[in-house]
Scaffold this active site. Structure first.
Site, PDB file in Angstrom:
ATOM      1  N   CYS A  56     -22.469  75.850  47.931  1.00 12.86           N
ATOM      2  CA  CYS A  56     -23.483  74.803  47.843  1.00 12.86           C
ATOM      3  C   CYS A  56     -23.780  74.444  46.389  1.00 12.86           C
ATOM      4  CB  CYS A  56     -24.757  75.226  48.567  1.00 12.86           C
ATOM      5  SG  CYS A  56     -25.429  76.804  48.006  1.00 12.86           S
TER       6      CYS A  56
ATOM      7  N   HIS B 196     -29.634  79.246  48.148  1.00 15.47           N
ATOM      8  CA  HIS B 196     -29.022  77.979  48.560  1.00 15.47           C
ATOM      9  C   HIS B 196     -29.439  76.879  47.594  1.00 15.47           C
ATOM     10  CE1 HIS B 196     -27.216  75.062  51.196  1.00 15.47           C
ATOM     11  NE2 HIS B 196     -28.353  74.438  51.419  1.00 15.47           N
TER      12      HIS B 196
END
Length: 816
Positions: A289, A776
């Site tokens: 990510c 994330h």
């Protein structure tokens, strides 16, 4: 392509689409290709309630495939392969052992039976059946009276409350590491196994009446424990009463609260999906990510769009025979995938009707999978080549370094980020000053915690948290520190102490202070909030803060002013050298200058000592600080953790050649100048050692810009000083605060785009989690007057962009 499938050259085993296969044939003369097609059979409900096959083509465009879940039970495959002979496109269906030579048949069979590299890169794309652990039946559990509460767990060696593992032998609760499930941790569970040999651990928060996640340290893989209920009952855990949670709390312990994850991902809000050019998502390849977020921001910038997507036909036409190893080809392909709109299309009305009839919603599998791009851009890098989570800021600098080293056309798109920093160092005793300049690409903004506007709330929250921890109750609702942006900007501009400062005016060590200002303002200003630091126990942690980042930013007051009237410069005198009277004096001089080179790189000795006090070897600490570009002890600590198993971990720092210098540093060396001139950064380093400029340039040219070999060349050619070529004129970069001025790259300096210091926010990257090595990343970009959230494959119109929780911010200059 229009016919579907992929053409593979049977001589080079490289793959091409229909639009590139003709060019490859004309370029190489290779005429035998394997044409692969995959027909996907999608099952649809039949009249009798069964499933009827519905056949469709599966198109392949290198690795820009859509992300349909073709491993689900809704699909089956039929593969078709045939040989195609150019230039007549003569086709031979396979298998065909009668018409083909044995060598061709063997090559085809070997290729068709080979494992896909994508399958190897994406180990989570299928599930393997877990095996029962060999330790489960004979596991010895200590009768030590340990009882595990149903909630409120934390690591026994640090304060982490996530990714916790219960050792089934002695009941220790310790944090895991990234390789267990992608979550963050400090590896204390593994350390405990190495110390004790206790083999099995269960992840807390995964225990349900149906089972739990068990890992075997000895077998190095997830396993089944047929006796898990008995083993848990030994520590007072009743499986029938446990419910799975993400944070180790039972469902009835959870209170409604808004976490960082929910705010940044805008959870709980129905977001409208966005489709079309510029609204294409990217598949998360495990923990990629950070790459997805950075590339979405990069390709929202017009200069990068023009350089790669605008030049796509030319880049493809002049790409090497192996385009998988060409940076510009991979950038152009990725940019085309994000900006073309071919991989971001709204669902058809028939599909929506079908979903309503089935009373189910199937998410649209738009987006691209950047496997080939990630494989290339991370090749040879110890961190980015892994599947671990990485720091988005470090990846941004790594990408910029690759852009610098791989020019595309006459325009270098990374010019928009580059700016010059003027550093003013003053001797506190003599009051004399020295001005130097360096190149940078990111403005690193410190977090001024002492300026928090809600200090009373923070103190009350900390007291409640400690009380809840002592009573093993769920923690109270989080209170986040509110930091004014102006306080962070003021902290950036304040002078800082220079450790171990040697004053050339006093010819002795003295106190010194350093102040940084902008010698030029970039076209696009990238601001990093320095959220990651160390706790009092030297455990890396993230500052959970809210900063009121402005939509419009004016930093004109940070413009450098140069030497001011009344200021006196420090003499250009090097520290004294004491060289023993020895026949090998030349060799010792070389060793001294090698050491001077390290000093010239300005290794932050305070960061080195912080790491050394933690017990790491001194030379390892110096290497960590050097290879992470003086970005601080926290970043260097992560480097140490990643490299401490290497055999040369504690060996002295060996300075590489210029072309091999690590790219992580915020002030990484720029590309070589035009006309094959040596890089100015290396020239300046050797000149600072006392050599004449013309001699330095001659030595570097003779040694292919290798600094150490250039020093040796100077010592072995004492006569060269009189014969060397004349010194080159220095480049005068004229700053213009009212208009953009492009200073072309010359032998004396980098190319910069200067202008006003007024900016507008157009994007930011946010991080969720406690460490850069876990969590994330999500990207928000402002497009067509509204904010859009890019959360891997999910691209939606943003309703509440969390601008106060960002990690990296992107500003563009406001035209004057």
């Amino acid at each position: 392509d229009s016919e579907g499938g992929l053409y593979v050259c049977m001589n080079t085993f490289l793959g091409f689409g229909r639009e590139h296969i003709e060019r490859h044939y004309r370029k190489t003369g290779q005429c035998v290709y394997l044409h692969l097609k995959r027909h996907v059979i999608e099952k649809v409900p039949g009249a009798s309630g069964g499933a009827l096959p519905k056949r469709r083509n599966a198109k392949l465009f290198l690795d820009l495939e859509t992300n349909s879940d073709l491993n689900s039970d809704d699909f089956e495959y039929e593969d078709e392969a045939k040989l195609v002979i150019f230039p007549d496109h003569y086709e031979i269906a396979l298998p065909n052992i009668e018409e083909l030579p044995a060598l061709v048949t063997i090559a085809c069979d070997a290729f068709l039976s080979a494992k896909s590299p994508y399958r190897k890169q994406d180990p989570d794309s299928w599930e393997e059946e877990l095996q029962a652990s060999k330790h489960a039946k004979t596991l010895v559990q200590l009768d030590n009276g340990v009882r595990i509460p149903p909630s409120g767990w934390k690591c026994a060696k640090c304060d982490l409350r996530e990714n916790l593992w219960l050792n089934l032998t002695d009941g220790s609760v310790l944090c895991g590491k990234w390789f267990f499930d992608g979550s963050g941790g400090n590896g204390h569970a593994m350390e405990h196994y190495k110390e004790t040999g206790y083999p099995l651990a269960v992840k807390l928060g995964t225990i349900t009446p149906d089972g739990a996640d068990v890992y075997s340290f000895d077998e190095e893989e997830p396993v089944l424990d047929p006796h898990i209920a008995k083993h848990l009952a030994h520590f007072g855990i009743d499986m029938l009463q446990m419910q799975v949670t993400e944070n180790g709390l039972r469902d009835n312990d959870l209170k409604p609260r808004v976490s960082e994850w929910e705010v940044i991902q805008e959870a709980g809000v129905k977001l409208k999906p966005m489709y079309g050019p510029g609204y294409t998502g990217m598949k998360n390849l495990g923990n990629s990510c950070y790459l997805n977020a950075v590339m979405q921001a990069i390709f929202s910038i017009p200069e990068f769009q023009r350089a790669y997507v605008g030049n796509l036909p030319r880049i493809f036409d002049y790409s090497p025979l192996d385009p998988t190893q060409d940076f510009n080809t991979q950038m152009a392909k990725l940019g085309h995938g994000l900006l073309s709109g071919q991989y971001s299309k709204p669902p058809m009305k028939s599909e929506l009707i079908e979903q309503v009839m089935k009373e189910e919603h199937k998410p649209q599998h738009n987006g691209i999978s950047p496997r080939m791009f990630k494989a290339f851009i991370s090749k040879g890098h110890p961190e980015f080549s892994s599947n671990r989570q990485q720091d988005a800021q470090e990846f941004f600098l790594h990408l910029i370094n690759l852009v610098e080293r791989n020019p595309v056309g006459s325009e270098n798109p990374s010019d928009v980020f580059r700016f010059l920093v003027e550093e003013r160092t003053q001797c506190c005793q003599s009051r004399k000053v020295r001005y130097t300049e360096r190149v940078d690409y990111i403005m690193q903004l410190p977090v001024a915690m002492e300026a928090a506007t809600n200090k009373d709330e923070l103190i009350a929250y900390e007291l409640k948290r400690q009380e809840a921890e002592a009573a093993r109750r769920p923690p109270p609702e989080l209170v986040r520190a509110k930091i004014p942006f102006r306080a962070c900007l003021q902290a950036f501009s304040e002078p800082s102490n220079v450790e171990d400062f040697w004053s050339s005016a006093l010819q002795a060590k003295s106190a010194g202070v350093k102040t940084s200002r902008f010698a030029s303002f970039p076209e696009y200003l990238v601001v990093q909030i320095k959220k990651f630091t160390f706790g009092l126990d030297w455990i890396p942690k993230k500052l959970d803060v809210s900063i009121d980042m402005p939509d419009f930013l004016d930093i004109s007051h940070l413009r450098a002013r140069g030497l001011q009237p009344g200021e006196e410069e420090l003499p250009d005198i090097a520290p004294p050298i004491v060289i023993p009277d020895d026949p090998k004096v030349g060799e010792m001089r070389l060793l001294y200058f090698r050491r001077s080179f390290l000093l010239a790189l300005d290794i932050d000795e305070s960061s080195v000592m912080q790491l050394a006090e933690m017990g790491f070897p001194l030379e390892a600490c110096r290497k960590a600080v050097y290879y992470t570009g003086n970005l601080g002890a926290e970043v260097a600590f992560n480097w140490i953790i990643a490299h401490m198993e290497e055999p040369d971990f504690a060996e002295p720092l060996s300075v590489p050649a210029f072309g091999e210098v690590a790219s992580s540093g915020a002030a990484a060396f720029g590309a070589a100048g035009l006309d094959n001139q040596p890089p100015e950064e290396i020239v300046a380093i050797i000149i600072s050692m006392g050599f004449q400029r013309n001699l330095v340039i001659q030595a570097l040219k003779a040694t292919n810009n290798n600094l150490e070999r250039a020093l040796e060349w100077i010592f072995s050619h004492p006569e060269a000083e009189e014969e060397s070529e004349p010194a080159l004129d220095t480049m005068n970069v004229e700053n213009n605060a009212n208009a953009n001025v492009l200073a072309e790259t010359g032998p004396q300096g980098p190319r910069i785009k200067d202008g006003s210091g007024r900016y507008e926010l157009f994007g930011f990257i946010s991080h969720m989690g406690t460490s850069t090595m876990s969590g994330h990343y999500v990207c928000h970009l402002k497009k067509e007057g509204r904010w859009v959230i890019y959360n891997d494959l999910r691209v939606c119109a943003s309703e509440r962009p969390p601008k106060d929780l960002g990690y990296i911010y992107f500003y563009h200059r406001i035209p004057s």
